[in-house]
Design a protein around this motif. Structure first.
Motif, PDB file in Angstrom:
ATOM      1  N   GLN A   1       7.057 -10.058  33.039  1.00 31.96           N
ATOM      2  CA  GLN A   1       6.870  -8.949  33.968  1.00 31.96           C
ATOM      3  C   GLN A   1       8.027  -8.904  34.945  1.00 31.96           C
ATOM      4  OE1 GLN A   1       3.105  -9.131  35.897  1.00 31.96           O
ATOM      5  NE2 GLN A   1       3.468  -7.372  37.212  1.00 31.96           N
TER       6      GLN A   1
ATOM      7  N   PRO B   1       3.348  -8.043  29.667  1.00 31.66           N
ATOM      8  CA  PRO B   1       3.213  -8.362  28.245  1.00 31.66           C
ATOM      9  C   PRO B   1       2.032  -9.303  28.034  1.00 31.66           C
ATOM     10  CG  PRO B   1       5.055  -9.580  29.203  1.00 31.66           C
ATOM     11  CD  PRO B   1       4.513  -8.695  30.280  1.00 31.66           C
TER      12      PRO B   1
ATOM     13  N   LEU C   1       1.790  -4.285  25.622  1.00 29.98           N
ATOM     14  CA  LEU C   1       2.072  -4.159  27.047  1.00 29.98           C
ATOM     15  C   LEU C   1       0.874  -3.533  27.749  1.00 29.98           C
ATOM     16  CD1 LEU C   1       5.735  -2.801  26.936  1.00 29.98           C
ATOM     17  CD2 LEU C   1       4.987  -5.175  27.165  1.00 29.98           C
TER      18      LEU C   1
ATOM     19  N   TYR D   1       4.679  -3.301  34.049  1.00 25.80           N
ATOM     20  CA  TYR D   1       4.193  -3.692  32.733  1.00 25.80           C
ATOM     21  C   TYR D   1       3.947  -5.193  32.679  1.00 25.80           C
ATOM     22  CZ  TYR D   1       5.237   0.793  30.524  1.00 25.80           C
ATOM     23  OH  TYR D   1       5.248   2.109  30.172  1.00 25.80           O
TER      24      TYR D   1
END
Length: 453
Positions: free
Chosen positions: A93, A141, A151, A139
């Motif tokens: 991130q 992950p 995401l 976002y």
């Protein structure tokens, strides 16, 4: 008007230098498909642009994988070929709501663009739902498998009409992308709270095909696993399922919650079953759910090995190949448990002792810190205090977070038992260390490599 320049005619030597394809395209591709290695296919693709276009076509790549699976491919045996995966690095991130997740490559790894594919433009319904647009956070992950990356980002718009009209029950947006091909797909709203994410049935050949599982263990109903699956082929989520959690005697488990030192569970997928580390009233356990077949309406509990270190040692689930294999000579994948405590690593596997017998835990390895090859700049005690973050199934690599925040994340190859480190400090990745490793299979990576020439 200026006169058009005359078309330059090729000289005889130039005409002779240009290769001519004497065989039909179908026959050429059939020959290429029988190359015993992926490297041979890439060499064939360098022969000419028409051959390369045929090789990069999705139908040929799927046929190539089928041929490798039937013939044993690079291994030359009778067992189906498990196409090798490459660990390229990790996504983390970035903290910038307008930016993509940042990428950190592994040492001496294959090259990859430092960002994922660009997001598609916002759809009209973003501004039409309740008269206001989404205000997304950064976002995060949350999962990866076979070249695909999941995401997640949260909408910060608190207007009730917007949340209900745009996001349904949960103000989040999930997207699945393939950084090696540039694909990205934004998923519709889901009904189950996405506490955990798992990619199922992944085929990364463009256009990517996949199923995404989201799972929830609710505080209000801790004895039930709630799941929902998105299918890329159907383009929508399936119905949410409430799966009672049972123990070995068939009794209902009273309480179960995901066990994870980090903020998000790290499940592993083995065949058609998903496994999570969990905590119950009886202690630490493994929660399993078979997503395909008639058993999809219930979840079950598996006990941890009896001899493993008690207390609260660092541990994570893994999937490792059986060293012996079955009677046909193929290597079966086994559910494994990796335990780290006071500078010692234990690797357990759940295997059968004989035909028809139940699976039981067996201690495969006990590795001391001193026996692991390490870089010269590693000090003694580097393994003590480390945290287990992720297991990368394709490459057999274990991510370790060092106890010292100034030390880079560590990579432990479970096959060679060699350790290396990323060129990034723990505090540089994210103040809430949320990252996700990224692996590709060779066929998907071939798409990326051959686009360069």
């Amino acid at each position: 008007m200026e006169p058009r320049p005359e078309k330059r005619t090729r000289t005889e030597p130039e005409a002779e230098a240009e290769p001519k394809q004497l065989l039909p395209d179908d026959l050429v591709l059939e020959i290429v498909a029988r190359c015993p290695t992926i490297a041979g296919v890439i060499r064939c693709a360098a022969a000419s642009k028409p051959v390369r276009r045929g090789i990069l076509h999705a139908s040929f790549l799927r046929r190539l994988r089928g041929f490798l699976n039937r013939s044993g491919g690079e291994h030359g045996g009778q067992a189906p070929l498990s196409v090798r995966k490459l660990l390229l690095g990790l996504y983390h991130q970035s903290g910038d709501p307008r930016g993509q997740p940042a990428f950190v490559p592994v040492p001496d790894g294959a090259s990859l663009p430092p960002s994922v594919a660009a997001l598609p433009p916002a759809s009209a319904r973003d501004g039409a739902a309740g008269g206001s647009a989404c205000e997304f956070g950064p976002y995060l992950p949350v999962a990866s498998r076979r070249s695909l990356l999941v995401l997640r980002r949260r909408c910060r718009n608190r207007a009730t009409d917007h949340l209900v009209g745009r996001h349904g029950l949960h103000p989040v947006e999930l997207s699945v992308c393939n950084p090696s091909t540039g694909e990205r797909r934004v998923l519709p709203p889901h009904d189950v709270l996405d506490m955990s994410h798992s990619l199922l049935d992944v085929d990364p050949i463009a256009p990517s095909s996949f199923k995404l599982l989201v799972a929830e263990l609710s505080d209000g109903d801790p004895s039930t696993l709630y799941v929902q699956i998105f299918s890329s082929e159907e383009g929508d989520w399936g119905p949410p399922l409430a799966c009672p959690i049972t123990i070995s005697r068939g009794d209902r488990e009273d309480s179960c919650e995901f066990a994870c030192a980090a903020r998000r569970p790290r499940p592993v997928v083995l065949g058609d079953t998903v496994h999570w580390l969990c905590t119950t009233d009886s202690g630490d356990r493994i929660l399993t759910w078979r997503w395909r077949g008639g058993a999809a309406q219930k979840a079950s509990i598996v006990k941890l090995p009896r001899g493993y270190k008690f207390g609260r040692p660092e541990k994570c689930l893994a999937v490792l190949p059986s060293p012996a294999g079955d009677a046909a000579g193929s290597q079966a994948a086994l559910l494994s448990l990796i335990v780290l405590d006071r500078g010692e690593i234990e690797v357990w596997a759940r295997e059968k002792s004989g035909a028809g017998s139940a699976r039981k835990w067996k201690l495969w390895h006990r590795v001391q810190e001193a026996s692991i090859p390490r870089p010269t700049d590693f000090c003694n005690g580097w393994l003590s205090g480390a945290e287990l973050s992720w297991f990368c199934k394709g490459s057999g690599t274990l991510f370790l977070q060092a106890g010292d925040e100034t030390v880079s994340p560590l990579l432990l190859d479970l096959e060679s038992m060699e350790v290396s480190k990323l060129e990034a400090r723990k505090w540089e990745l994210n103040p809430e260390p949320e990252f996700c490793p990224y692996e590709v299979d060779l066929l998907s990576y071939m798409l990326f490599v051959m686009k360069r020439f």
